[in-house]
Design a protein around this motif. Structure first.
Motif, PDB file in Angstrom:
ATOM      1  N   LEU A   1       0.801  -1.219   0.000  1.00  0.00           N
ATOM      2  CA  LEU A   1       0.000   0.000   0.000  1.00  0.00           C
ATOM      3  C   LEU A   1       0.836   1.272   0.000  1.00  0.00           C
ATOM      4  O   LEU A   1       0.327   2.343  -0.285  1.00  0.00           O
ATOM      5  CB  LEU A   1      -0.946   0.021   1.201  1.00  0.00           C
ATOM      6  N   THR A   2       2.096   1.148   0.349  1.00  0.00           N
ATOM      7  CA  THR A   2       2.964   2.329   0.392  1.00  0.00           C
ATOM      8  C   THR A   2       4.288   2.042  -0.308  1.00  0.00           C
ATOM      9  O   THR A   2       4.729   0.903  -0.396  1.00  0.00           O
ATOM     10  CB  THR A   2       3.257   2.754   1.845  1.00  0.00           C
ATOM     11  N   ASP A   3       4.901   3.102  -0.808  1.00  0.00           N
ATOM     12  CA  ASP A   3       6.250   3.073  -1.373  1.00  0.00           C
ATOM     13  C   ASP A   3       7.123   3.982  -0.527  1.00  0.00           C
ATOM     14  O   ASP A   3       6.649   4.979   0.015  1.00  0.00           O
ATOM     15  CB  ASP A   3       6.264   3.610  -2.813  1.00  0.00           C
ATOM     16  N   LYS A   4       8.391   3.632  -0.458  1.00  0.00           N
ATOM     17  CA  LYS A   4       9.328   4.487   0.258  1.00  0.00           C
ATOM     18  C   LYS A   4      10.061   5.354  -0.758  1.00  0.00           C
ATOM     19  O   LYS A   4      10.636   4.859  -1.713  1.00  0.00           O
ATOM     20  CB  LYS A   4      10.316   3.631   1.037  1.00  0.00           C
ATOM     21  N   ALA A   5      10.004   6.657  -0.542  1.00  0.00           N
ATOM     22  CA  ALA A   5      10.689   7.596  -1.438  1.00  0.00           C
ATOM     23  C   ALA A   5      12.177   7.635  -1.084  1.00  0.00           C
ATOM     24  O   ALA A   5      12.616   7.079  -0.078  1.00  0.00           O
ATOM     25  CB  ALA A   5      10.068   8.981  -1.304  1.00  0.00           C
TER      26      ALA A   5
ATOM     27  N   VAL B   1      -6.919   2.875  -3.491  1.00  0.00           N
ATOM     28  CA  VAL B   1      -8.128   2.114  -3.843  1.00  0.00           C
ATOM     29  C   VAL B   1      -8.637   1.330  -2.638  1.00  0.00           C
ATOM     30  O   VAL B   1      -9.843   1.331  -2.348  1.00  0.00           O
ATOM     31  CB  VAL B   1      -7.839   1.169  -5.038  1.00  0.00           C
ATOM     32  N   ALA B   2      -7.745   0.668  -1.918  1.00  0.00           N
ATOM     33  CA  ALA B   2      -8.155  -0.127  -0.761  1.00  0.00           C
ATOM     34  C   ALA B   2      -8.808   0.742   0.308  1.00  0.00           C
ATOM     35  O   ALA B   2      -9.866   0.403   0.838  1.00  0.00           O
ATOM     36  CB  ALA B   2      -6.946  -0.862  -0.180  1.00  0.00           C
ATOM     37  N   ILE B   3      -8.184   1.859   0.614  1.00  0.00           N
ATOM     38  CA  ILE B   3      -8.736   2.752   1.631  1.00  0.00           C
ATOM     39  C   ILE B   3     -10.059   3.350   1.175  1.00  0.00           C
ATOM     40  O   ILE B   3     -11.039   3.388   1.925  1.00  0.00           O
ATOM     41  CB  ILE B   3      -7.720   3.856   1.987  1.00  0.00           C
ATOM     42  N   SER B   4     -10.125   3.779  -0.077  1.00  0.00           N
ATOM     43  CA  SER B   4     -11.344   4.407  -0.602  1.00  0.00           C
ATOM     44  C   SER B   4     -12.524   3.449  -0.577  1.00  0.00           C
ATOM     45  O   SER B   4     -13.617   3.805  -0.109  1.00  0.00           O
ATOM     46  CB  SER B   4     -11.116   4.894  -2.032  1.00  0.00           C
ATOM     47  N   PHE B   5     -12.318   2.228  -1.067  1.00  0.00           N
ATOM     48  CA  PHE B   5     -13.432   1.283  -1.108  1.00  0.00           C
ATOM     49  C   PHE B   5     -13.802   0.756   0.273  1.00  0.00           C
ATOM     50  O   PHE B   5     -14.969   0.448   0.534  1.00  0.00           O
ATOM     51  CB  PHE B   5     -13.145   0.131  -2.072  1.00  0.00           C
ATOM     52  N   THR B   6     -12.854   0.666   1.174  1.00  0.00           N
ATOM     53  CA  THR B   6     -13.173   0.272   2.544  1.00  0.00           C
ATOM     54  C   THR B   6     -14.049   1.325   3.206  1.00  0.00           C
ATOM     55  O   THR B   6     -15.074   1.007   3.814  1.00  0.00           O
ATOM     56  CB  THR B   6     -11.884   0.055   3.358  1.00  0.00           C
ATOM     57  N   VAL B   7     -13.670   2.583   3.062  1.00  0.00           N
ATOM     58  CA  VAL B   7     -14.469   3.680   3.628  1.00  0.00           C
ATOM     59  C   VAL B   7     -15.835   3.746   2.949  1.00  0.00           C
ATOM     60  O   VAL B   7     -16.861   3.925   3.611  1.00  0.00           O
ATOM     61  CB  VAL B   7     -13.704   5.017   3.510  1.00  0.00           C
TER      62      VAL B   7
END
Length: 87
Positions: free
Chosen positions: A22-26, A39-45
């Protein structure tokens, strides 16, 4: 029915979110949310909102139905007492 669809949507994307990155390290060490994370956070909410709204709508419908039933019984109550008094 809509309540369960919302819960299934939230649960499905929560599971999907746990198995995907879900995350990338810059380069500077900060973490950024990936498209999959968004997408995961949006659809969960969204699923949780659907469940909450459908539950509220069902509660309001039940309250209105109960109020209508009480009003109908209140209209019948004086008629019943009058018919008993005349017997």
């Amino acid at each position: 029915m809509l309540k369960y669809a919302g819960l299934c949507l939230a649960a499905g994307f929560s599971i999907w979110g746990t198995v995907n990155e879900l995350t990338d390290k810059a380069l500077d060490g900060t973490r950024r949310l990936t498209k999959a994370g968004l997408v995961a956070i949006s659809f969960t909410v969204l699923g949780l909102i659907i469940s909450l709204v459908s539950e509220d709508l069902q509660r309001r419908e039940n309250d209105a139905s109960h109020a209508a039933q009480v009003a109908a019984e209140a209209k019948l109550a004086p008629t019943k007492s009058l018919s008993r008094a005349s017997h």
